[in-house]
Motif scaffolding. Structure first.
Motif, PDB file in Angstrom:
ATOM      1  N   PHE A  91      -8.893  41.350  18.576  1.00  0.00           N
ATOM      2  CA  PHE A  91      -7.549  40.799  18.417  1.00  0.00           C
ATOM      3  C   PHE A  91      -7.630  39.277  18.309  1.00  0.00           C
ATOM      4  O   PHE A  91      -8.379  38.645  19.045  1.00  0.00           O
ATOM      5  CB  PHE A  91      -6.658  41.168  19.608  1.00  0.00           C
ATOM      6  CG  PHE A  91      -6.196  42.590  19.605  1.00  0.00           C
ATOM      7  CD1 PHE A  91      -5.043  42.962  18.924  1.00  0.00           C
ATOM      8  CD2 PHE A  91      -6.908  43.571  20.275  1.00  0.00           C
ATOM      9  CE1 PHE A  91      -4.615  44.274  18.919  1.00  0.00           C
ATOM     10  CE2 PHE A  91      -6.487  44.888  20.276  1.00  0.00           C
ATOM     11  CZ  PHE A  91      -5.335  45.237  19.590  1.00  0.00           C
ATOM     12  N   GLU A 123       5.941  47.470  17.392  1.00  0.00           N
ATOM     13  CA  GLU A 123       4.823  46.521  17.370  1.00  0.00           C
ATOM     14  C   GLU A 123       3.655  47.037  18.221  1.00  0.00           C
ATOM     15  O   GLU A 123       2.498  46.958  17.819  1.00  0.00           O
ATOM     16  CB  GLU A 123       5.295  45.155  17.871  1.00  0.00           C
ATOM     17  CG  GLU A 123       4.385  44.050  17.459  1.00  0.00           C
ATOM     18  CD  GLU A 123       5.049  42.682  17.536  1.00  0.00           C
ATOM     19  OE1 GLU A 123       4.307  41.707  17.402  1.00  0.00           O
ATOM     20  OE2 GLU A 123       6.273  42.588  17.726  1.00  0.00           O
ATOM     21  N   GLN A 137       1.513  37.972  20.345  1.00  0.00           N
ATOM     22  CA  GLN A 137       2.558  38.887  19.882  1.00  0.00           C
ATOM     23  C   GLN A 137       2.604  40.139  20.742  1.00  0.00           C
ATOM     24  O   GLN A 137       3.681  40.611  21.115  1.00  0.00           O
ATOM     25  CB  GLN A 137       2.320  39.273  18.427  1.00  0.00           C
ATOM     26  CG  GLN A 137       2.575  38.143  17.450  1.00  0.00           C
ATOM     27  CD  GLN A 137       2.150  38.504  16.034  1.00  0.00           C
ATOM     28  OE1 GLN A 137       1.302  39.353  15.813  1.00  0.00           O
ATOM     29  NE2 GLN A 137       2.752  37.832  15.056  1.00  0.00           N
ATOM     30  N   GLU A 182      -2.362  37.531  17.616  1.00  0.00           N
ATOM     31  CA  GLU A 182      -2.038  38.931  17.877  1.00  0.00           C
ATOM     32  C   GLU A 182      -1.884  39.176  19.376  1.00  0.00           C
ATOM     33  O   GLU A 182      -0.995  39.918  19.807  1.00  0.00           O
ATOM     34  CB  GLU A 182      -3.114  39.853  17.307  1.00  0.00           C
ATOM     35  CG  GLU A 182      -3.105  39.929  15.800  1.00  0.00           C
ATOM     36  CD  GLU A 182      -4.303  40.675  15.235  1.00  0.00           C
ATOM     37  OE1 GLU A 182      -4.124  41.336  14.191  1.00  0.00           O
ATOM     38  OE2 GLU A 182      -5.410  40.597  15.822  1.00  0.00           O
ATOM     39  N   TYR A 241      -0.396  47.863  17.236  1.00  0.00           N
ATOM     40  CA  TYR A 241      -1.554  47.369  17.979  1.00  0.00           C
ATOM     41  C   TYR A 241      -2.354  48.514  18.599  1.00  0.00           C
ATOM     42  O   TYR A 241      -3.569  48.417  18.748  1.00  0.00           O
ATOM     43  CB  TYR A 241      -1.131  46.351  19.034  1.00  0.00           C
ATOM     44  CG  TYR A 241      -0.713  45.038  18.408  1.00  0.00           C
ATOM     45  CD1 TYR A 241      -1.596  44.320  17.613  1.00  0.00           C
ATOM     46  CD2 TYR A 241       0.568  44.533  18.586  1.00  0.00           C
ATOM     47  CE1 TYR A 241      -1.225  43.131  17.018  1.00  0.00           C
ATOM     48  CE2 TYR A 241       0.945  43.335  18.001  1.00  0.00           C
ATOM     49  CZ  TYR A 241       0.043  42.634  17.222  1.00  0.00           C
ATOM     50  OH  TYR A 241       0.422  41.447  16.633  1.00  0.00           O
TER      51      TYR A 241
END
Length: 136
Positions: free
Chosen positions: A66, A97, A73, A70, A101
């Motif tokens: 990541f 979201e 977020q 990221e 991920y």
């Protein structure tokens, strides 16, 4: 938690609990990924258990590739889901979201499993070769 820090943890204690270096923890503070919940009268960073949990989450994301953006977020999405005052629309967006991920995390974990299998194969090969080589 430390008695003289009002129940907060000092950065050294956080480093021990998270297995992250002091430099890394300070870097995450500078990037606003995890900022200390308080400061001592001398200006030292003081952390809560929730701060430690956030650092552990980052530590888990790092080997999965990541980016820092990221990570931010993802942490923000988790914060939205944990906040009781968020709207249904905000929760839905944050959940969507997280699913993105989750998929990235799954793919990265699979890649790491493959790499580990290759490393174990290689180690076994070296062990076999070393055992087969006559010693002088």
């Amino acid at each position: 938690m430390g008695a003289d820090t009002g129940g907060f943890l000092q950065i050294g204690q956080v480093a021990e609990r998270t297995e992250l270096s002091l430099k890394t923890i300070r870097h995450y503070d500078e990037l606003a990924l995890v900022q200390p919940s308080a400061r001592s009268s001398g200006g030292f960073r003081l952390y809560t258990t929730a701060d430690v949990d956030r650092l552990l989450l980052i530590r888990r994301m790092k080997p999965l590739g990541f980016t820092l953006a990221e990570m931010k977020q993802l942490l923000d999405a988790i914060e939205v889901l944990d906040d009781q005052a968020t709207t249904t629309q905000q929760r839905a967006a944050a959940s969507a979201e997280l699913l993105i991920y989750k998929d990235k995390s799954h793919d990265s974990a699979e890649r790491l499993r493959r790499q580990l299998a290759y490393a174990e194969e290689f180690t076994d090969l070296l062990t076999a070769r070393a055992s087969a080589t006559p010693r002088q």
